[in-house]
Design a protein around this motif. Structure first.
Motif, mmCIF file in Angstrom:
data_model
loop_
_atom_site.group_PDB
_atom_site.id
_atom_site.type_symbol
_atom_site.label_atom_id
_atom_site.label_comp_id
_atom_site.label_asym_id
_atom_site.label_seq_id
_atom_site.Cartn_x
_atom_site.Cartn_y
_atom_site.Cartn_z
ATOM 1 N N TYR A 253 -28.398 -59.004 24.682
ATOM 2 C CA TYR A 253 -27.197 -59.026 23.848
ATOM 3 C C TYR A 253 -27.572 -59.585 22.485
ATOM 4 O O TYR A 253 -28.184 -60.648 22.379
ATOM 5 N N TYR B 28 -19.580 -63.821 15.006
ATOM 6 C CA TYR B 28 -20.346 -64.703 15.890
ATOM 7 C C TYR B 28 -20.281 -66.164 15.432
ATOM 8 O O TYR B 28 -20.934 -67.023 16.001
ATOM 9 N N LEU C 233 -22.471 -64.628 24.550
ATOM 10 C CA LEU C 233 -21.240 -64.153 23.934
ATOM 11 C C LEU C 233 -20.055 -64.906 24.511
ATOM 12 O O LEU C 233 -20.062 -65.276 25.686
ATOM 13 N N TYR D 231 -18.176 -67.292 29.045
ATOM 14 C CA TYR D 231 -19.369 -66.794 28.365
ATOM 15 C C TYR D 231 -20.174 -65.872 29.269
ATOM 16 O O TYR D 231 -20.110 -65.972 30.489
ATOM 17 N N GLU E 158 -15.598 -62.429 21.318
ATOM 18 C CA GLU E 158 -16.324 -61.162 21.166
ATOM 19 C C GLU E 158 -15.381 -59.965 21.142
ATOM 20 O O GLU E 158 -15.640 -58.996 20.437
ATOM 21 N N THR F 214 -27.128 -61.469 19.049
ATOM 22 C CA THR F 214 -26.373 -62.478 18.310
ATOM 23 C C THR F 214 -27.235 -62.843 17.093
ATOM 24 O O THR F 214 -28.439 -62.560 17.082
#
Length: 153
Positions: free
Chosen positions: A107, A48, A116, A101, A88, A109
């Motif tokens: 999601y 990430y 993402l 994105y 990702e 992170t």
């Protein structure tokens, strides 16, 4: 005289070659020593990670796309040569301006921003088919995006 002209031409060509577009490349991030410029957390989830490469070739690293964007929004882009985020799907560096994105609050992170990054529209669609829906965003959307509860004030 002819020799001087040849030497002058060669020097001029060398100087002009150095004036072309500079390539800004991401650096390797070290989980042991690198910390996020915004939240000061270690970069423990490399998949990430993000980074900015300045025109003077200095680098700043970030643990989450939200932190990277917070820096860009606060400081502008005039001194930035390029900015990168991890894809990702492939875990490879991609330019933040070229990425696609998706946002979904659920999601995960590192800083729970839930955005993402993907290198292609096809990768976004495959991810969404497998993991559920989300809101698709482009780079320009990230500038005005409501980045959630993380204000880092």
């Amino acid at each position: 005289m002819k020799r001087l002209l040849v030497i002058s031409t060669i020097i001029a060509m060398m100087l002009l070659a150095g004036c072309g577009n500079k390539e800004y490349k991401p650096k390797e991030i070290s989980a042991e020593t690198d910390v996020c410029e915004i939240c000061n957390m270690t970069i423990s989830h490399m998949d990430y990670a993000g980074q900015i490469v300045f025109k003077n070739n200095d680098h700043l690293v970030f643990d989450d796309l939200g932190c990277l964007m917070e820096y860009i929004i606060a400081n502008g882009e005039s001194e930035i040569g390029a900015a990168y985020i991890k894809d990702e799907s492939t875990n490879k560096w991609i330019n933040v301006k070229e990425a696609v994105y998706i946002y979904e609050a659920n999601y995960w992170t590192p800083m729970n921003y839930g955005v993402l990054a993907f290198a292609s529209q096809e990768s976004v669609e495959a991810y969404m088919n497998e993991n559920g829906q989300g809101k698709q965003l482009k780079y320009d959307d990230l500038i005005t995006f409501e980045w959630g509860i993380h204000t880092h004030e």
